[in-house]
Motif scaffolding. Structure first.
Motif, short mmCIF file in Angstrom:
data_model
loop_
_atom_site.label_atom_id
_atom_site.label_comp_id
_atom_site.label_asym_id
_atom_site.label_seq_id
_atom_site.Cartn_x
_atom_site.Cartn_y
_atom_site.Cartn_z
N ASN A 9 0.82 -1.21 0.00
CA ASN A 9 0.00 0.00 0.00
C ASN A 9 0.86 1.26 0.00
N ALA A 10 1.92 1.26 0.83
CA ALA A 10 2.79 2.45 0.92
C ALA A 10 3.48 2.71 -0.42
N VAL A 11 4.02 1.67 -1.03
CA VAL A 11 4.69 1.82 -2.32
C VAL A 11 3.72 2.37 -3.37
N LYS A 12 2.49 1.85 -3.36
CA LYS A 12 1.48 2.31 -4.32
C LYS A 12 1.13 3.78 -4.10
N VAL A 13 0.90 4.16 -2.84
CA VAL A 13 0.53 5.54 -2.55
C VAL A 13 1.66 6.50 -2.89
N PHE A 14 2.89 6.14 -2.49
CA PHE A 14 4.04 7.01 -2.80
C PHE A 14 4.20 7.17 -4.31
N SER A 15 4.05 6.06 -5.04
CA SER A 15 4.20 6.11 -6.49
C SER A 15 3.14 6.99 -7.14
N GLU A 16 1.89 6.82 -6.72
CA GLU A 16 0.81 7.64 -7.31
C GLU A 16 0.96 9.11 -6.94
N THR A 17 1.44 9.36 -5.73
CA THR A 17 1.65 10.75 -5.29
C THR A 17 2.69 11.43 -6.17
N ASP A 18 3.78 10.71 -6.47
CA ASP A 18 4.82 11.28 -7.34
C ASP A 18 4.32 11.45 -8.76
N ARG A 19 3.65 10.42 -9.27
CA ARG A 19 3.23 10.42 -10.68
C ARG A 19 2.16 11.47 -10.95
N LEU A 20 1.24 11.63 -10.02
CA LEU A 20 0.11 12.55 -10.23
C LEU A 20 0.27 13.87 -9.49
N ASN A 21 1.43 14.04 -8.83
CA ASN A 21 1.70 15.26 -8.06
C ASN A 21 0.60 15.54 -7.04
N LEU A 22 0.26 14.50 -6.27
CA LEU A 22 -0.78 14.63 -5.25
C LEU A 22 -0.23 15.24 -3.97
N ASP A 23 -1.12 15.51 -3.03
CA ASP A 23 -0.74 16.14 -1.77
C ASP A 23 0.12 15.20 -0.93
N LYS A 24 1.33 15.61 -0.60
CA LYS A 24 2.27 14.74 0.11
C LYS A 24 1.85 14.50 1.56
N LYS A 25 1.30 15.52 2.18
CA LYS A 25 0.84 15.35 3.56
C LYS A 25 -0.27 14.31 3.64
N GLN A 26 -1.18 14.38 2.69
CA GLN A 26 -2.28 13.41 2.67
C GLN A 26 -1.77 12.00 2.42
N ALA A 27 -0.74 11.89 1.58
CA ALA A 27 -0.15 10.58 1.30
C ALA A 27 0.42 9.97 2.58
N LEU A 28 1.19 10.76 3.32
CA LEU A 28 1.77 10.27 4.58
C LEU A 28 0.68 9.91 5.57
N LEU A 29 -0.35 10.72 5.62
CA LEU A 29 -1.47 10.48 6.54
C LEU A 29 -2.16 9.15 6.22
N ASN A 30 -2.45 8.92 4.95
CA ASN A 30 -3.12 7.69 4.53
C ASN A 30 -2.27 6.45 4.85
N ILE A 31 -0.99 6.54 4.57
CA ILE A 31 -0.09 5.41 4.79
C ILE A 31 0.02 5.08 6.27
N LEU A 32 0.21 6.10 7.09
CA LEU A 32 0.39 5.89 8.53
C LEU A 32 -0.88 5.34 9.18
N VAL A 33 -2.03 5.87 8.81
CA VAL A 33 -3.29 5.37 9.37
C VAL A 33 -3.47 3.90 8.99
N ASN A 34 -3.15 3.58 7.75
CA ASN A 34 -3.28 2.18 7.30
C ASN A 34 -2.37 1.26 8.10
N ILE A 35 -1.15 1.69 8.37
CA ILE A 35 -0.21 0.87 9.13
C ILE A 35 -0.71 0.68 10.58
N CYS A 36 -1.09 1.79 11.19
CA CYS A 36 -1.54 1.74 12.59
C CYS A 36 -2.77 0.84 12.76
N LYS A 37 -3.63 0.83 11.77
CA LYS A 37 -4.86 0.04 11.89
C LYS A 37 -4.63 -1.46 11.67
N HIS A 38 -3.56 -1.79 10.95
CA HIS A 38 -3.40 -3.20 10.54
C HIS A 38 -2.27 -3.93 11.24
#
Length: 350
Positions: free
Chosen positions: A320-349
């Protein structure tokens, strides 16, 4: 060189951890079996470029009539060859690397023309091209067609061969297919699996291993003598065998950042959104902070995939982290939101 904040391979005489590779090169030279092209590979920051420059300095200064008197590749920093290479002015050595973008090249030329030295901030802001230009590669042919300054070697260092697009890679391949006499190509690669098989097949291969923790600690004491011993050992333990990474970790207080990350994830489902938001906000404050946060998150996940009993959960979080980081770079998405999504996913699982 002790205590330098940045150690440039071209003026760094100090290398540890790769004695076997040095000996292999020396023996090949002594036995007249030196290959025309060498692929020097390994993770970033372990001394590949420093080794390539060491090879070059040695060949351009060694006395071929005394071959078996040499026991190492060391060349004195006070020697003419060392000084010329350090100043990018040795006539028999050519360096191929990514050049600055056209816009920033004009800025540099203007500052030279006006006699105004660029500030550190201006230098840091300069951007390099995405790839090594094919026109730069083609200059190798002209360089190698010339006679060397003393009937010795002509050497080309490409740093790195990974930075080539298909056109420049094919131009290099043509040179490797018909190497001139007493010409040496040193190709540096951080990821040789991505190279053309035909390029790899024409090179002698030196796959450098990550540095040991003790070697990293020794280098940290040399380049950051002010660092407390506890931090030396802590950084050495998390730098994955890379002195380049270790120095970056020291300069950006990565040990504290990593401890913060571990503590946050360690709370698991008991995390608070404010804690995650704070980490994501500081982690996306600038490009350096974001790159460091991404690296530390992926490091944490990869290590736990190997050692934790929750292998499947950590592997899923890694994907999930690799996918989110890759899409964030490719589509120039919000970096803070990317970190937030990844961390929440890790903490929950986990």
């Amino acid at each position: 060189m002790e205590g330098e904040s940045i150690v440039s391979p071209k003026n760094n005489p100090y290398l540890i951890g790769h004695r076997e590779a040095e000996q292999m090169f020396l023996t090949a030279w002594q036995n007249n079996s030196l290959h025309n092209s060498w692929l020097i590979s390994g993770i970033e920051g372990i001394g590949k470029a420093t080794l390539a420059y060491k090879f070059a300095r040695f060949l351009l200064s060694a006395d071929e009539s005394r071959k078996f008197e040499y026991t190492s590749l060391d060349v004195s920093p006070d020697s003419t060859v060392f000084r010329l290479i350090s100043q990018n002015s040795h006539p028999d050595l050519k360096i191929i690397e990514r050049d600055y973008t056209e816009t920033d090249r004009k800025k540099i030329l203007k500052s030279i023309k006006d006699g105004e030295k660029m500030s550190d901030e201006e230098l840091k802001s300069l951007k390099k091209s995405a790839f090594i230009r094919v026109d730069d590669v083609r200059t190798i042919n002209e360089f190698m067609s010339k006679r060397s300054s003393n009937d010795g070697w002509r050497i080309v260092i490409i740093d790195s061969i990974d930075d080539m697009n298909p056109s420049s890679a094919n131009a290099v391949l043509k040179i490797l297919e018909e190497p001139p006499h007493k010409a040496l190509m040193l190709l540096i690669s951080h990821n040789p699996n991505r190279l053309l098989p035909t390029i790899k097949s024409r090179c002698a291969k030196l796959d450098l291993k990550p540095l040991s923790d003790s070697d990293l600690a020794s280098l940290l004491r040399r380049y950051r003598p002010e660092l407390p011993e506890t931090k030396v050992k802590r950084i050495a333990a998390i730098a994955s065998g890379s002195i380049g990474k270790a120095l970056n970790y020291v300069d950006n207080d990565a040990a504290a950042r990593y401890d913060e990350l571990c503590a946050l994830i360690g709370r698991g489902s008991k995390f608070t959104i404010n804690e995650v938001m704070d980490f994501a906000s500081s982690g996306a404050a600038d490009e350096t902070s974001y790159d460091l946060s991404r690296e530390l998150i992926l490091k944490f996940l990869s290590e736990n995939v190997k050692t934790s009993s929750k292998i499947i959960e950590y592997a899923d979080c890694w994907d999930n982290a690799v996918k989110v980081f890759s899409e964030t770079d490719r589509l120039n998405l919000d970096k803070k939101q990317a970190l937030l999504n990844i961390l929440v996913n890790i903490c929950k699982h986990v």
